[in-house]
Motif scaffolding. Sequence first.
Motif, mmCIF file in Angstrom:
data_model
loop_
_atom_site.group_PDB
_atom_site.id
_atom_site.type_symbol
_atom_site.label_atom_id
_atom_site.label_comp_id
_atom_site.label_asym_id
_atom_site.label_seq_id
_atom_site.Cartn_x
_atom_site.Cartn_y
_atom_site.Cartn_z
ATOM 1 N N ILE A 160 16.407 60.982 63.707
ATOM 2 C CA ILE A 160 15.096 60.470 63.736
ATOM 3 C C ILE A 160 14.243 61.122 63.002
ATOM 4 N N MET A 161 14.198 62.170 62.876
ATOM 5 C CA MET A 161 13.209 63.232 62.106
ATOM 6 C C MET A 161 13.101 62.675 60.598
ATOM 7 N N MET A 162 14.272 62.046 60.208
ATOM 8 C CA MET A 162 14.236 61.595 58.781
ATOM 9 C C MET A 162 13.844 60.096 58.610
ATOM 10 N N GLY B 88 13.842 50.731 68.709
ATOM 11 C CA GLY B 88 14.869 50.065 69.214
ATOM 12 C C GLY B 88 16.267 50.916 68.964
ATOM 13 N N LEU B 89 16.224 51.643 67.890
ATOM 14 C CA LEU B 89 17.370 52.317 67.615
ATOM 15 C C LEU B 89 17.546 53.467 68.856
ATOM 16 N N ILE B 90 16.640 54.148 69.103
ATOM 17 C CA ILE B 90 16.680 55.100 70.202
ATOM 18 C C ILE B 90 16.942 54.694 71.454
ATOM 19 N N LEU B 91 16.471 53.360 71.615
ATOM 20 C CA LEU B 91 16.820 52.935 73.008
ATOM 21 C C LEU B 91 17.967 51.855 73.084
ATOM 22 N N PRO C 16 20.733 57.144 67.319
ATOM 23 C CA PRO C 16 20.618 58.233 66.338
ATOM 24 C C PRO C 16 20.531 59.718 66.890
ATOM 25 N N MET C 17 20.974 60.659 65.910
ATOM 26 C CA MET C 17 20.791 61.919 66.248
ATOM 27 C C MET C 17 19.505 62.537 66.149
#
Length: 503
Positions: free
Chosen positions: A311-313, A295-298, A306-307
């Motif tokens: 996302i990686m963290m 949901g955060l990415i979309l 998010p950068m």
Amino acid sequence: MGCCNAITKFQEEQATGEIKIETNLEGAKPFQRRDVRNKTVIRIVTRQMIKCIEGHVADYYEIKEIIGEGAYGCVRRVVHKATGVEKAMKTIMKSFVKLSEVKNMLLEVDILRKLDHPNIIKITEVIQDNRCYHIVTELFYGGELFDKIVELKNFKEKQAARYMHQIISAVSYCHSHGVLHRDLKPENLLLVDESKNSPLKVIDFGISRLTSNSFSPARRYGQPHYTAPEVFNNMFTEKSDLWSCGVILYVMLCGYLPFLGSKESDTIRQIANREIDFPDKEWSKVSQDAKDLTGLILNKDPNKRPMAKEIMMHPWIQSNMNGLCHKIRLDSVKNLISFRSQEKIQHATFEFIISHLSTQQELKELQNAFMILDVNGDGKLSREEIMEGIEKVRFTKYFDIERIIEECDADGSDFIDYSEFLTAAMDWRGTLSKKKLQSAFKTFDINGDGKIDINELKEMIPGLSDEDYLEIMREADKNHDEAIDYEEFEKICMNLNKFVAEV
């Protein structure tokens, strides 16, 4: 040599500032070198060497079956005649492409030769004849991620998270080098082999652009399903690539697209206006952390996405990456620690062999080790990451971290890059062959006269003073003919005692 001249033109444009790729080292601390004022950093970047040949493909490769087809040509499996290494060759018919599309192809070549990451496809050479351009790349055997999704319907979360880690790592690396991919989708993600935990490779940079190129419109290509909403308003940024990653994650977790209309215009309308949802039938089995990240990415607002490093963290990524350290082979760590590179010709040759003449089978274990050591996923190893990795495999003998850095960091970036790691961690005693040495020599021997002269040495190891080149030549040129013949070259490269030391 039209193809070569066109690539040279791109290089000239970079030099004048019209096209530019910069390395952004933000996010990790560089190594602190000992005696840095007195140390000459010799930049070895033979991984960037792309041979541009005018001639017949059949002179260099055995042409095998077609493994893919596109609008302008096909992709075949080929076998390099000199070494027996299998490659993929994309053939593009000149009569089918416009001048602008040829420029895109050449820009793709120029972009890919600068990207050095375990999850990005590597290009090795370009061959041009009267009818076609032939682009030779690594060959992968596992098929498209798209086919794997269709086969499995959806992935287990651990597998999806590890694939996502690789995708974001590759995309973040591209962005740090000023490259927007612009066409991320499961069809452009290939599995290296058919094994359960095969790594992924990002492919098809044909419509990629450099962020420094202000004349880069947010044009859409193909189907819109993985396209970010802002792209329909003529805006494409790094966050647009990340939206595409979010759609890929959604599909991996549930097996279908988040936005899918009965026709293209309906799909575009949904992407622009409808909020993301998670139907219970499939998503009730998915963890809250996975849904949270998706949901955060979309998020339709790119400013709120998010950068890549965030996302990686994310807890979902991090929790599913735990437990991988035991998969690092002690041998690769020992090779890294014992690495010596007193002969710069030898080092440059081995890096070229790694980048252009090695098989996926030869590199698989080392690629896996690099990805595990690269904790923050930025595509390079910091001092802290190396020390942490060595401690995880419980290597108890003394090691000098600063010496490791000085020996392995061939391009002077103050990090150990992917190809640098492979070069240092490879077991050369078991993998070096005369066929590969002969093929490397032919590449360095640009004019084909059977010798490497001082000008060709400068192409092989750029950035030194004239005095340094003369010193290297004096040490290598045993018969004093002011050039390095193959026998002299082979003697240098086969002297593995100078390349590695016992630990």
